[in-house]
Design a protein around this motif. Sequence first.
Motif, mmCIF file in Angstrom:
data_model
loop_
_atom_site.group_PDB
_atom_site.id
_atom_site.type_symbol
_atom_site.label_atom_id
_atom_site.label_comp_id
_atom_site.label_asym_id
_atom_site.label_seq_id
_atom_site.Cartn_x
_atom_site.Cartn_y
_atom_site.Cartn_z
ATOM 1 N N HIS A 11 0.672 -1.055 0.046
ATOM 2 C CA HIS A 11 -0.027 -0.067 -0.482
ATOM 3 C C HIS A 11 0.621 1.170 -0.212
ATOM 4 O O HIS A 11 2.733 0.812 0.591
ATOM 5 N N ASP A 13 2.348 4.328 0.851
ATOM 6 C CA ASP A 13 3.019 5.129 2.570
ATOM 7 C C ASP A 13 3.291 3.703 3.623
ATOM 8 O O ASP A 13 3.907 4.913 4.248
ATOM 9 N N HIS A 14 3.498 2.546 2.799
ATOM 10 C CA HIS A 14 3.598 1.923 4.504
ATOM 11 C C HIS A 14 5.096 1.456 4.176
ATOM 12 O O HIS A 14 5.857 0.728 5.140
ATOM 13 N N GLY A 15 5.723 2.554 3.633
ATOM 14 C CA GLY A 15 7.415 2.313 3.480
ATOM 15 C C GLY A 15 8.362 2.171 2.872
ATOM 16 O O GLY A 15 9.474 1.251 2.781
ATOM 17 N N SER A 17 9.291 2.352 -0.085
ATOM 18 C CA SER A 17 10.752 3.543 -1.274
ATOM 19 C C SER A 17 11.810 3.435 0.694
ATOM 20 O O SER A 17 13.078 3.765 -0.322
ATOM 21 N N ALA A 18 11.280 3.841 1.479
ATOM 22 C CA ALA A 18 12.539 3.926 2.620
ATOM 23 C C ALA A 18 13.751 2.465 2.873
ATOM 24 O O ALA A 18 13.909 2.684 3.309
ATOM 25 N N ASP A 29 12.611 7.179 -5.373
ATOM 26 C CA ASP A 29 12.252 8.567 -5.802
ATOM 27 C C ASP A 29 12.449 9.458 -6.180
ATOM 28 O O ASP A 29 12.751 10.453 -6.541
ATOM 29 N N SER A 40 5.123 7.737 -4.359
ATOM 30 C CA SER A 40 6.576 7.321 -5.846
ATOM 31 C C SER A 40 5.097 7.704 -6.534
ATOM 32 O O SER A 40 4.223 6.968 -6.173
ATOM 33 N N ASP A 118 9.440 0.786 14.487
ATOM 34 C CA ASP A 118 9.261 2.462 16.218
ATOM 35 C C ASP A 118 8.671 3.234 16.250
ATOM 36 O O ASP A 118 8.902 3.402 17.259
ATOM 37 N N SER A 150 12.599 -1.446 11.172
ATOM 38 C CA SER A 150 12.305 0.066 11.200
ATOM 39 C C SER A 150 13.281 0.447 9.569
ATOM 40 O O SER A 150 14.288 0.229 10.325
ATOM 41 N N VAL A 152 13.832 3.556 9.673
ATOM 42 C CA VAL A 152 14.634 4.772 10.423
ATOM 43 C C VAL A 152 15.594 4.606 11.761
ATOM 44 O O VAL A 152 17.145 4.988 11.426
HETATM 45 N N1 LIG Z 1 9.122 6.301 11.322
HETATM 46 C C1 LIG Z 1 9.218 5.307 10.608
HETATM 47 N N2 LIG Z 1 8.637 6.170 8.911
HETATM 48 C C2 LIG Z 1 9.191 5.598 8.628
HETATM 49 C C3 LIG Z 1 9.795 4.503 7.857
HETATM 50 N N3 LIG Z 1 9.553 3.528 7.028
HETATM 51 C C4 LIG Z 1 8.807 5.075 6.022
HETATM 52 N N4 LIG Z 1 8.562 5.703 7.078
HETATM 53 C C5 LIG Z 1 8.200 7.329 6.260
HETATM 54 O O1 LIG Z 1 6.643 7.146 5.891
HETATM 55 C C6 LIG Z 1 6.082 7.525 4.761
HETATM 56 C C7 LIG Z 1 6.086 6.825 3.255
HETATM 57 O O2 LIG Z 1 7.269 6.297 2.850
HETATM 58 P P1 LIG Z 1 7.632 5.292 1.631
HETATM 59 O O3 LIG Z 1 8.937 4.767 1.905
HETATM 60 O O4 LIG Z 1 7.945 6.631 0.533
HETATM 61 O O5 LIG Z 1 6.381 4.939 1.639
HETATM 62 P P2 LIG Z 1 6.368 3.733 0.001
HETATM 63 O O6 LIG Z 1 5.016 4.638 -0.704
HETATM 64 O O7 LIG Z 1 6.020 2.533 0.192
HETATM 65 O O8 LIG Z 1 6.945 3.713 -0.967
HETATM 66 C C8 LIG Z 1 7.546 8.639 4.938
HETATM 67 O O9 LIG Z 1 7.549 9.409 5.399
HETATM 68 C C9 LIG Z 1 8.534 8.055 5.504
HETATM 69 O O10 LIG Z 1 9.424 8.867 5.985
HETATM 70 C C10 LIG Z 1 9.881 3.352 9.669
HETATM 71 O O11 LIG Z 1 10.749 2.205 9.682
HETATM 72 N N5 LIG Z 1 9.549 4.020 10.358
#
Ligand SMILES: Nc1nc2c(ncn2[C@@H]2O[C@H](COP(=O)(O)OP(=O)(O)O)[C@@H](O)[C@H]2O)c(=O)[nH]1
Length: 633
Positions: A11, A13-15, A17-18, A29, A40, A118, A150, A152
């Motif tokens: 989904h 914003d689920h992280g 790309s992070a 991105d 993304s 986290d 995490s 982060v």
């Molecule tokens: N606290 C925290 N925030 C995270 C983590 N992974 C991603 N985020 C935040 O969640 C938001 C969405 O992450 P992103 O990687 O862009 O999500 P994507 O849409 O699945 O690619 C961003 O603001 C990230 O900084 C994590 O492990 N811990």
Amino acid sequence: MKHLIIGTAGHVDHGKSALIKALTGIDTDRLQEEKKRGISIDLGFAPFSLPGGRLAGVVDVPGHERFIHNMLAGAGRMDLVLLVVDATEGVMPQTREHLQILELLNIPRGIVVITKIDLVEEEWRELVEEEVREKLTGTFLEEAPLCAVSAVTGEGISGLKQLIDRVTGEIPPRDTKAPFRMPLDRSFSSPGFGTIVTGTLIQGMVRVGDTVEIVPPGITARVRNIQVHGSDLPEASAGQRVALNLSGMEKEQALRGAVACAPGYYRPTSVVDASVRLLSDSPRAIKNLDPVHFYSGTARVVARLLLLDREELSPGEKGFAQCRLERPLAAERRDRFIIRSYSPVTTIGGGIILDPFPGRHRRFRPSVLQQLAGLERGLGEDRSFVLTQLAGLKMSNFSRLEKATRLSASSLESILKEMELSGQLIKAGESYIGYDTYRQWAGLIGSELERFHKEHPLLSGISRARLKGVLPSSISPKEFDLFLERITRQGQVSVQGDLVSRCNFAPQPSPGDRDKLEQITGIYRQAGWAPPALQETLASAGVESSRRDEFETYLLFSGELVKISEELYFHRDTYREAVETLSRHFRSSPTLTLAQFRDITGSSRKIIQPLLEHFDRQKITRRVGDYRVAVNP
Ligand SMILES: Nc1nc2c(ncn2[C@@H]2O[C@H](COP(=O)(O)OP(=O)(O)O)[C@@H](O)[C@H]2O)c(=O)[nH]1
Ligand SMILES: [Mg+2]
């Protein structure tokens, strides 16, 4: 060196790309807009050095439902998927949709990654893990390893790397010997370089200097440079993320959805036969010829599905359909595709291409459905597929089979060899025939020979051309000769020049025929130098008109009669007498006129003229002006 592609899913914003950034150090991105909006939109790519030393290519897909088409372009050929679930939210709509898509695309394996741990308490995290497990029951990820991280704090990241290393170690290598094939996900031009295309190399290899074809539209270009994750390489192979710098084409000629491939590998197609499945939670059924969005490889087109075996395809059902595509694309048997409803656009199902070049079908035709069922059964198995294709072609040489099956030459070769050894196909010269076809044809030939010998016991065989008429007309005379040669070796038939007979057959007059033959030769012996017309003689001996040619052939073949001209036949004694008279004459005189020969034999000009012409044709005499001389005095 084994290469592999790891993809993300999950989904928005689920992280995802992070997570990729935490694993690889790369921010996927890359679009300005992505940075600005913080989501993304398109596919992102990153090299990923695994702890074991291998380098994987990562395809990071967008999660937002508006960009599912971009997700689809990237998802097609992953070796491993990381299904990302946010620990604070759990499974969400696009988690489910991505999962369904991955399943329809038959992605072989995955790891479930719970992110953002986290932000949650230990207890909550366990609840989320439980919920995720439950939602994955019955899917291909039911047994998949699960990992909580995490991005982060970095917690769990190194454990995940180890896990990825272990799981990918079990992945079988891709076929690098197959023809080069790379669906394109991007094309752009770079000042000083010209056109650059990128994609996942899914099969084969490509080298600098190679000519590749872009399909559609079907134009060729030369590979000027190859990059894999930013480094120039002389070649790239299956499982790598590749950028090709192409000379001789504009970027507009190679759009996302096209495929770069070995020249001649693909013909674009706009009609494909497929097995189509609707998701059980699809909000709607498909009616015949409903338009849908059709996603295959990196391509997306509108298609209408001609439902071949049912009035409508309901949620949870599977059926056969002919997909009529609005624009041509490069497709291959076994390719998976996704269909999404036309409007509103949601994923409703997917399928497998069974035949990329089908004929037009009518609905509800048992023969068509049977053939498609055969193709479907053969999907997991190349041998039966080759046999089905061969059965369709009847008899085929290697290159036609290669085209029909689209298998690589090396794998086709070994399959054919195996099947020849196991007796599933027969090789005749350079051509192949399925054993069933071979047996059927041998049977047809056998019964035709039986029939012919019975109907014409006086003839020593049937002509090749006439015998060929019992087999399908698509067979060329050359193929027929090869086939005949092959069954001759089997000892069923024998061939003498143009005549084919059952093995060991010899003309055998029946007692009734023998009487007639004796009657006819008797008449000719008696008539001597004044022979009667053959047709009338045959009739008077009671030979029915359908068998007169046969009697004539037999009388000539056995030497009882000699054909002088179309109208004139001699008994063999009269003929011998004529030849002896002639040579006796030439012993005492170098020349002979027509009148002289007539007087010596006491015959008439009507007989002597054709007889001398016959001797000329036989190169016994040669005509010089008004007289003749002996060719070999
Ligand atoms: N606290 C925290 N925030 C995270 C983590 N992974 C991603 N985020 C935040 O969640 C938001 C969405 O992450 P992103 O990687 O862009 O999500 P994507 O849409 O699945 O690619 C961003 O603001 C990230 O900084 C994590 O492990 N811990
Ligand atoms: Mg992202």
